[in-house]
Design a protein around this motif. Structure first.
Motif, short mmCIF file in Angstrom:
data_model
loop_
_atom_site.label_atom_id
_atom_site.label_comp_id
_atom_site.label_asym_id
_atom_site.label_seq_id
_atom_site.Cartn_x
_atom_site.Cartn_y
_atom_site.Cartn_z
N LEU A 78 0.83 -1.20 0.00
CA LEU A 78 0.00 0.00 0.00
C LEU A 78 0.88 1.26 0.00
CD1 LEU A 78 -2.70 1.51 0.30
CD2 LEU A 78 -2.51 1.15 2.78
N LYS A 79 1.99 1.20 0.71
CA LYS A 79 2.87 2.36 0.81
C LYS A 79 3.50 2.71 -0.55
CE LYS A 79 3.84 1.78 5.70
NZ LYS A 79 4.84 1.59 6.76
N SER A 80 3.83 1.69 -1.33
CA SER A 80 4.38 1.96 -2.67
C SER A 80 3.33 2.63 -3.55
CB SER A 80 4.85 0.66 -3.32
OG SER A 80 6.23 0.66 -3.56
N GLN A 81 2.08 2.17 -3.43
CA GLN A 81 1.01 2.76 -4.20
C GLN A 81 0.76 4.21 -3.77
OE1 GLN A 81 -0.44 1.28 -6.86
NE2 GLN A 81 0.97 -0.43 -6.51
N GLU A 82 0.88 4.47 -2.48
CA GLU A 82 0.69 5.83 -1.98
C GLU A 82 1.81 6.76 -2.43
OE1 GLU A 82 -1.87 4.87 2.09
OE2 GLU A 82 0.31 5.01 2.19
N LEU A 83 3.05 6.24 -2.45
CA LEU A 83 4.16 7.04 -2.96
C LEU A 83 3.99 7.32 -4.45
CD1 LEU A 83 7.22 5.39 -1.16
CD2 LEU A 83 6.24 7.63 -0.70
N THR A 84 3.50 6.32 -5.18
CA THR A 84 3.25 6.50 -6.61
C THR A 84 2.19 7.58 -6.83
OG1 THR A 84 3.80 4.18 -7.08
CG2 THR A 84 2.49 5.36 -8.73
N ALA A 85 1.11 7.52 -6.05
CA ALA A 85 0.06 8.53 -6.17
C ALA A 85 0.61 9.92 -5.84
CB ALA A 85 -1.10 8.19 -5.24
N LEU A 86 1.50 9.99 -4.85
CA LEU A 86 2.07 11.27 -4.45
C LEU A 86 2.91 11.89 -5.56
CD1 LEU A 86 2.62 13.47 -2.37
CD2 LEU A 86 4.43 12.02 -1.40
N PHE A 87 3.84 11.11 -6.12
CA PHE A 87 4.70 11.72 -7.15
C PHE A 87 3.92 12.00 -8.43
CE2 PHE A 87 5.84 7.35 -8.77
CZ PHE A 87 5.67 7.58 -10.13
N LEU A 88 2.89 11.20 -8.73
CA LEU A 88 2.07 11.47 -9.91
C LEU A 88 1.25 12.75 -9.73
CD1 LEU A 88 0.76 7.91 -10.88
CD2 LEU A 88 2.26 9.37 -12.25
N ALA A 89 0.70 12.94 -8.53
CA ALA A 89 -0.08 14.16 -8.25
C ALA A 89 0.80 15.40 -8.36
CB ALA A 89 -0.71 14.07 -6.87
N VAL A 90 2.01 15.31 -7.81
CA VAL A 90 2.94 16.44 -7.88
C VAL A 90 3.35 16.69 -9.33
CG1 VAL A 90 5.23 17.27 -7.20
CG2 VAL A 90 3.80 16.09 -5.53
N ARG A 91 3.62 15.61 -10.08
CA ARG A 91 4.04 15.77 -11.47
C ARG A 91 2.91 16.36 -12.32
NH1 ARG A 91 7.12 10.83 -13.95
NH2 ARG A 91 5.07 9.93 -14.40
N LEU A 92 1.67 15.99 -12.03
CA LEU A 92 0.54 16.56 -12.75
C LEU A 92 0.43 18.06 -12.49
CD1 LEU A 92 -2.24 13.83 -12.42
CD2 LEU A 92 -1.39 14.83 -14.55
N TYR A 93 0.60 18.44 -11.22
CA TYR A 93 0.57 19.87 -10.89
C TYR A 93 1.66 20.62 -11.67
CZ TYR A 93 1.71 24.14 -8.40
OH TYR A 93 2.01 25.44 -8.10
N CYS A 94 2.87 20.04 -11.67
CA CYS A 94 3.98 20.68 -12.39
C CYS A 94 3.70 20.76 -13.88
CB CYS A 94 5.28 19.92 -12.13
SG CYS A 94 5.87 20.01 -10.42
N SER A 95 3.06 19.73 -14.43
CA SER A 95 2.74 19.72 -15.86
C SER A 95 1.79 20.85 -16.20
CB SER A 95 2.13 18.38 -16.26
OG SER A 95 3.06 17.33 -16.11
N PHE A 96 0.79 21.07 -15.35
CA PHE A 96 -0.21 22.09 -15.63
C PHE A 96 0.34 23.51 -15.49
CE2 PHE A 96 -3.38 18.65 -14.79
CZ PHE A 96 -4.00 18.72 -16.04
#
Length: 272
Positions: A78-96
């Motif tokens: 679960l922790k790996s999935q949460e870290l994945t969600a975290l970096f994806l959310a941050v990367r999406l913000y940076c993309s926008f």
């Protein structure tokens, strides 16, 4: 079929008996050979990035099948999935706020799938979650990534927070799989669908890394200067290489298990 396996098994035994320095040299040699092969086959480096995204998608499909058909999340972190969600959310913000393209859409789809996986593990399949094995402390990766992002980040004209977040998501992505590997190391035995998923991540990471390395070689290093100045361009490349090497050991044992005809992967001590 058996005669075909014997040379592979003999080579596997020989590699296993070698000292760590020889194994490391062989791993680097294998990686270089794979890059040469990709260079001969693939003429557009961007195709490697697309291929990496496609393999990652296949891994996600395997994960979805495991959760919906097998009705179990055993072996998943679960922790790996949460870290994945975290970096994806941050990367999406940076993309926008910086620059968005088709990869932004792919990240959005991957984030949605990852959030669904987190929901399934936390609620629908909570009884099969191996919480006692998923005991990797997340601050071991989040804090160092944040500190490194404070020290080394892009040299663009964007505000400091955006540049910090951009660096943070790059560094966090490179180590986000560590809790998953930790779970598998604790369990020793990895069931097939989890092994397929992690192997797909390893292949995707290698293709993404190959994309960057070949771009650097083809451009004579100018692609790095296009990312900015200072340590940041080199750190982007190093992060890609780190992702690949983190999963390299697991992928070796996965391939060895497949060629050995073993449906269940058994990991020896010290893989992670």
């Amino acid at each position: 079929m058996g005669s075909g396996k014997r040379p592979i098994q003999a080579a596997s035994i020989w590699v296993k008996r070698q000292p760590p320095k020889v194994k490391a040299f062989l791993a680097v040699l294998t990686g270089m050979a794979a890059l040469v092969l990709l260079r001969a086959i693939v003429h557009d480096d961007d195709n490697l990035f697309v291929a990496g995204e496609a393999v990652h998608s296949i891994g996600i499909c395997v994960l979805i099948y495991k959760l919906t058909k097998e009705k179990t999340c055993a072996g998943l972190s679960l922790k790996s999935q949460e870290l994945t969600a975290l970096f994806l959310a941050v990367r999406l913000y940076c993309s926008f706020v910086m620059e968005y393209d088709v990869h932004t859409l792919l990240d959005l789809l991957t984030l949605a799938t990852t959030l669904w996986v987190i929901y399934m593990i936390r609620f629908n399949l909570k009884s099969s979650y191996m919480g006692d094995k998923d005991n990797f402390a997340m601050y071991y990766v989040v804090v160092p990534c944040a500190v490194l992002a404070l020290l080394v980040h892009p040299s663009t004209l964007h505000n400091f927070i955006d540049r910090f977040l951009w660096a943070f998501c790059v560094y966090l992505e490179s180590v986000s799989v560590l809790p998953q590997l930790h779970v598998m190391q604790n369990a020793k035995i990895v069931e097939p669908f989890t092994a397929h998923y992690v192997f797909a991540l390893g292949v995707a990471r290698f293709l993404s890394c190959a994309h960057w390395v070949l771009q650097v070689l083809d451009s004579g290093g100018s692609v790095l200067t296009a990312l900015g100045y200072g340590l940041w361009p080199s750190m982007v490349l190093i992060a890609e290489i780190v992702q690949t090497f983190i999963l390299a050991d697991f992928c070796y044992y996965y391939v060895k298990s497949v060629f050995g005809g073993h449906p269940v992967l058994r990991l020896p001590s010290g893989v992670v």
